[in-house]
Design a protein around this motif. Structure first.
Motif, PDB file in Angstrom:
ATOM      1  N   MET A   1       0.837  -1.193   0.000  1.00 50.72           N
ATOM      2  CA  MET A   1       0.000   0.000   0.000  1.00 50.72           C
ATOM      3  C   MET A   1       0.876   1.248   0.000  1.00 50.72           C
ATOM      4  SD  MET A   1      -3.310  -0.452   0.051  1.00 50.72           S
ATOM      5  CE  MET A   1      -3.943  -2.022  -0.411  1.00 50.72           C
ATOM      6  N   SER A   2       0.247   2.350  -0.272  1.00 53.68           N
ATOM      7  CA  SER A   2       0.971   3.614  -0.379  1.00 53.68           C
ATOM      8  C   SER A   2       1.181   4.245   1.000  1.00 53.68           C
ATOM      9  CB  SER A   2       0.195   4.574  -1.269  1.00 53.68           C
ATOM     10  OG  SER A   2      -0.942   5.066  -0.590  1.00 53.68           O
ATOM     11  N   ALA A   3       2.059   5.226   1.036  1.00 57.06           N
ATOM     12  CA  ALA A   3       2.301   5.971   2.271  1.00 57.06           C
ATOM     13  C   ALA A   3       1.043   6.712   2.710  1.00 57.06           C
ATOM     14  CB  ALA A   3       3.454   6.938   2.074  1.00 57.06           C
ATOM     15  N   VAL A   4       0.244   7.173   1.744  1.00 58.26           N
ATOM     16  CA  VAL A   4      -1.012   7.859   2.066  1.00 58.26           C
ATOM     17  C   VAL A   4      -1.937   6.914   2.830  1.00 58.26           C
ATOM     18  CG1 VAL A   4      -3.106   8.875   1.064  1.00 58.26           C
ATOM     19  CG2 VAL A   4      -0.864   9.466   0.129  1.00 58.26           C
ATOM     20  N   ILE A   5      -2.055   5.688   2.360  1.00 59.64           N
ATOM     21  CA  ILE A   5      -2.920   4.703   3.019  1.00 59.64           C
ATOM     22  C   ILE A   5      -2.382   4.357   4.398  1.00 59.64           C
ATOM     23  CG2 ILE A   5      -3.829   2.343   2.897  1.00 59.64           C
ATOM     24  CD1 ILE A   5      -5.177   4.318   0.938  1.00 59.64           C
ATOM     25  N   ASP A   6      -1.081   4.135   4.501  1.00 57.25           N
ATOM     26  CA  ASP A   6      -0.480   3.803   5.794  1.00 57.25           C
ATOM     27  C   ASP A   6      -0.713   4.909   6.820  1.00 57.25           C
ATOM     28  OD1 ASP A   6       0.443   1.416   4.731  1.00 57.25           O
ATOM     29  OD2 ASP A   6       2.444   2.210   4.281  1.00 57.25           O
ATOM     30  N   THR A   7      -0.520   6.147   6.411  1.00 55.23           N
ATOM     31  CA  THR A   7      -0.734   7.290   7.300  1.00 55.23           C
ATOM     32  C   THR A   7      -2.206   7.409   7.679  1.00 55.23           C
ATOM     33  OG1 THR A   7       1.123   8.452   6.299  1.00 55.23           O
ATOM     34  CG2 THR A   7      -0.457   9.800   7.507  1.00 55.23           C
ATOM     35  N   ALA A   8      -3.088   7.175   6.719  1.00 55.97           N
ATOM     36  CA  ALA A   8      -4.531   7.273   6.969  1.00 55.97           C
ATOM     37  C   ALA A   8      -5.007   6.194   7.933  1.00 55.97           C
ATOM     38  CB  ALA A   8      -5.301   7.185   5.663  1.00 55.97           C
ATOM     39  N   VAL A   9      -4.448   4.996   7.839  1.00 55.05           N
ATOM     40  CA  VAL A   9      -4.830   3.916   8.762  1.00 55.05           C
ATOM     41  C   VAL A   9      -4.517   4.338  10.195  1.00 55.05           C
ATOM     42  CG1 VAL A   9      -4.250   1.567   9.518  1.00 55.05           C
ATOM     43  CG2 VAL A   9      -4.702   2.021   7.105  1.00 55.05           C
ATOM     44  N   VAL A  10      -3.352   4.921  10.413  1.00 54.06           N
ATOM     45  CA  VAL A  10      -2.972   5.379  11.754  1.00 54.06           C
ATOM     46  C   VAL A  10      -3.923   6.475  12.232  1.00 54.06           C
ATOM     47  CG1 VAL A  10      -1.159   6.521  13.090  1.00 54.06           C
ATOM     48  CG2 VAL A  10      -0.559   4.711  11.478  1.00 54.06           C
ATOM     49  N   ALA A  11      -4.197   7.457  11.372  1.00 54.35           N
ATOM     50  CA  ALA A  11      -5.081   8.567  11.746  1.00 54.35           C
ATOM     51  C   ALA A  11      -6.502   8.088  12.032  1.00 54.35           C
ATOM     52  CB  ALA A  11      -5.083   9.618  10.651  1.00 54.35           C
ATOM     53  N   LEU A  12      -7.020   7.208  11.185  1.00 57.58           N
ATOM     54  CA  LEU A  12      -8.379   6.697  11.383  1.00 57.58           C
ATOM     55  C   LEU A  12      -8.487   5.838  12.631  1.00 57.58           C
ATOM     56  CD1 LEU A  12      -9.445   5.856   7.739  1.00 57.58           C
ATOM     57  CD2 LEU A  12     -10.574   7.464   9.267  1.00 57.58           C
ATOM     58  N   THR A  13      -7.450   5.099  12.945  1.00 53.87           N
ATOM     59  CA  THR A  13      -7.456   4.268  14.153  1.00 53.87           C
ATOM     60  C   THR A  13      -7.628   5.141  15.393  1.00 53.87           C
ATOM     61  OG1 THR A  13      -6.104   2.572  13.090  1.00 53.87           O
ATOM     62  CG2 THR A  13      -6.127   2.591  15.497  1.00 53.87           C
TER      63      THR A  13
END
Length: 94
Positions: free
Chosen positions: A1-13
């Protein structure tokens, strides 16, 4: 996955503590994020509601710079499936 997705997973969590249903955020050109009762993760599976937006709109929603309802009403965020679950998710993103 992309860095955008990885960062978003952390933020959404951090933002979505519990969610009763299955939602998918599709970030155009980046990938997808799943949210369900087990938490938030990168993935692209069947969902009760699918929300689709550009990376810029998705980031603005996560950062609180754009209201998800406003994004939907202006055509920047599309919703396919359960509008009720989409509204619950929008409230969680606050």
């Amino acid at each position: 996955m992309s860095a955008v997705i990885d960062t978003a997973v952390v933020a959404l969590t951090k933002k979505v503590q519990t969610f009763n249903g299955v939602a998918k955020f599709v970030v155009k050109g980046e990938g997808a994020i799943m949210i369900d009762e087990t938490g938030v993760r990168a993935g692209d599976e069947d969902a009760d509601v699918t929300l689709t937006a550009s990376a810029e709109v998705f980031q603005a929603i996560l950062e609180g710079d754009m209201n998800p309802t406003t994004a939907f009403m202006t055509g920047r965020l599309s919703v396919d499936g359960s509008m009720g679950l989409a509204m619950k998710l929008a409230s969680a993103l606050g």
